[in-house]
Design an enzyme around this catalytic site. Structure first.
Site, mmCIF file in Angstrom:
data_model
loop_
_atom_site.group_PDB
_atom_site.id
_atom_site.type_symbol
_atom_site.label_atom_id
_atom_site.label_comp_id
_atom_site.label_asym_id
_atom_site.label_seq_id
_atom_site.Cartn_x
_atom_site.Cartn_y
_atom_site.Cartn_z
ATOM 1 N N THR A 1 0.852 -1.194 0.000
ATOM 2 C CA THR A 1 0.000 0.000 0.000
ATOM 3 C C THR A 1 0.887 1.243 0.000
ATOM 4 O O THR A 1 1.976 1.242 0.573
ATOM 5 C CB THR A 1 -1.037 -0.006 1.149
ATOM 6 O OG1 THR A 1 -2.047 0.968 0.872
ATOM 7 C CG2 THR A 1 -0.410 0.297 2.510
ATOM 8 N N CYS B 1 -3.046 7.288 8.236
ATOM 9 C CA CYS B 1 -3.626 5.957 8.087
ATOM 10 C C CYS B 1 -2.652 4.919 8.624
ATOM 11 O O CYS B 1 -1.453 5.158 8.702
ATOM 12 C CB CYS B 1 -3.917 5.656 6.624
ATOM 13 S SG CYS B 1 -5.111 6.762 5.856
ATOM 14 N N HIS C 1 -5.573 -1.024 4.773
ATOM 15 C CA HIS C 1 -5.167 0.384 4.848
ATOM 16 C C HIS C 1 -6.289 1.109 5.594
ATOM 17 O O HIS C 1 -7.318 1.439 5.016
ATOM 18 C CB HIS C 1 -4.990 0.918 3.423
ATOM 19 C CG HIS C 1 -4.471 2.319 3.330
ATOM 20 N ND1 HIS C 1 -3.544 2.706 2.405
ATOM 21 C CD2 HIS C 1 -4.769 3.441 4.028
ATOM 22 C CE1 HIS C 1 -3.279 4.000 2.542
ATOM 23 N NE2 HIS C 1 -4.021 4.473 3.517
#
Lengths: 208, 165
Positions: B26, B32, B49
């Protein structure tokens, strides 16, 4: 969320005008600072999936300089001023007479200068918007980040995140005359702020 | 011989799983959190994520379970178990949870990174999954990649280069 998908063309045009007025004023401010003409592209207003927002500045991993401020008041939202590292160096050189190392990172003084330039431009974006809408909009003290676009921009998506996986973005690009400095403004009003912006501008509220 | 290695991408507020010799990745984690679960015996890996700490604040019609820590972690575990992974073997690693902008008046929104991390840890401990490595906090972005074969998590950042966990 659905409600944003069905904004009529007319409402999108109103939001484009919002971007136009805000960024137009910021471009004027920049043009005065540089003593050079600054051009502006027609704003883009779109409901975009989170993934595609970072694509607007070259992808999630592209390194950008971002000045972020939170808009508080009647119609809260997030405002970003985004530059490439090259454009930021060029700005510093011309505005502050700072000789920036071509490949080096930005030192504290340079970061502070960039933050201040961003603050001036974002401030003029916001104050023209406040004048135009007669809404009370006040900026927080800006923060500066130099990092991956995805990491930086995700901060502006948290409010939309509670409602869905897309965000409505008012995106305006401006270019200095000889194209050495290109910058972008991203205004992402909170989902609840759209009704207030429309109301303030006399756009009839309907269930569309 | 060149071994074909498939790369599975995980977008923002998204999750996925992969088997050996696949790699799962990711990009651009800020506040995040990228959480990974791995079964070292079967070489199955999953990644989420995560954007927000809790689905309590969700106002969306159809909940995207990959977005919130409290829903994503159990759902990711379920996906791995459905592929044959044993919950007793699964280990977790995570990265992200930065505070990208250091600003005055740091309200709850600005502290979202640390809150995401806390929430993920709580979920892991509720599910009895050991957290064996983490690279969280700070004020920089990260791109992460987990190798389902070795279980190594590579964390890349602009300032600090690549770090293997």
């Amino acid at each position: 969320m659905e409600v944003f998908k069905h904004f009529k063309e007319f409402k999108m045009d109103v939001l484009k005008e919002v971007g136009n007025i805000g960024a137009g004023n910021a471009a004027t401010a920049l043009s005065r600072l540089l003593d050079k003409p600054v051009d502006m592209a027609v704003p883009k207003v779109q409901l975009l999936p989170f993934e595609e927002i970072a694509d607007r500045v070259g992808g999630a991993e592209r390194i950008v300089i971002a000045i972020f401020l939170r808009v508080e008041g009647d119609a809260p939202g997030n405002l970003f001023f985004i530059l490439s590292p090259e454009a930021a160096k060029s700005l510093l050189k011309r505005l502050a007479g700072m000789q920036v190392d071509q490949d080096g990172m930005f030192d504290e003084m340079e970061q502070s200068a960039l933050c201040e330039i961003g603050n001036i431009l974002a401030g003029s974006y916001l104050s023209s918007l406040a004048d135009f809408t007669k809404l009370d909009l006040s900026p927080t003290v800006p923060g500066l980040a130099m990092d991956m676009a995805g990491a930086v921009l995700s901060y502006g998506l948290l409010q939309f995140g509670q409602m869905g996986d897309d965000a409505l973005l008012i995106d305006t690009t401006f270019l200095e005359g000889d194209h050495e400095v290109e910058g972008k403004f991203f205004l992402i009003p909170d989902p609840d702020s759209f009704a207030k912006i429309f109301q303030a501008l006399g756009v009839p509220l309907e269930n569309d | 011989m060149i071994e074909e290695q498939s790369i599975v991408k995980v977008g923002m507020a998204d999750m996925n799983v992969v088997r050996d010799p696949g790699v799962i990745r990711t990009l651009g984690l800020g506040s995040c959190v990228g959480i990974t679960l791995h079964d070292p015996l079967l070489k199955i890996a999953g990644m989420a994520h995560i954007m927000l700490p809790s689905s309590d604040i969700a106002r969306e019609g159809q909940l995207n379970i990959a977005k919130y820590a409290d829903t994503a972690v159990p759902a990711l575990l379920e996906r791995l178990v459905a592929m044959g992974a044993s919950p007793s073997r699964i280990v977790a690693k995570m990265a992200g949870g930065s505070q990208m902008f250091l600003m005055a008046g740091t309200g709850d929104t600005m502290r979202i990174g640390p809150r995401n991390v806390e929430s993920c840890k709580m979920m892991l401990s509720n599910l009895h999954i050991p957290l064996i490595a983490e690279d969280t906090g700070g004020s920089h972005g990260r791109t992460i990649e987990l190798d389902s074969g070795s279980g190594i998590l590579s964390v890349r950042s602009v300032q600090m280069g690549i770090k293997e966990l």
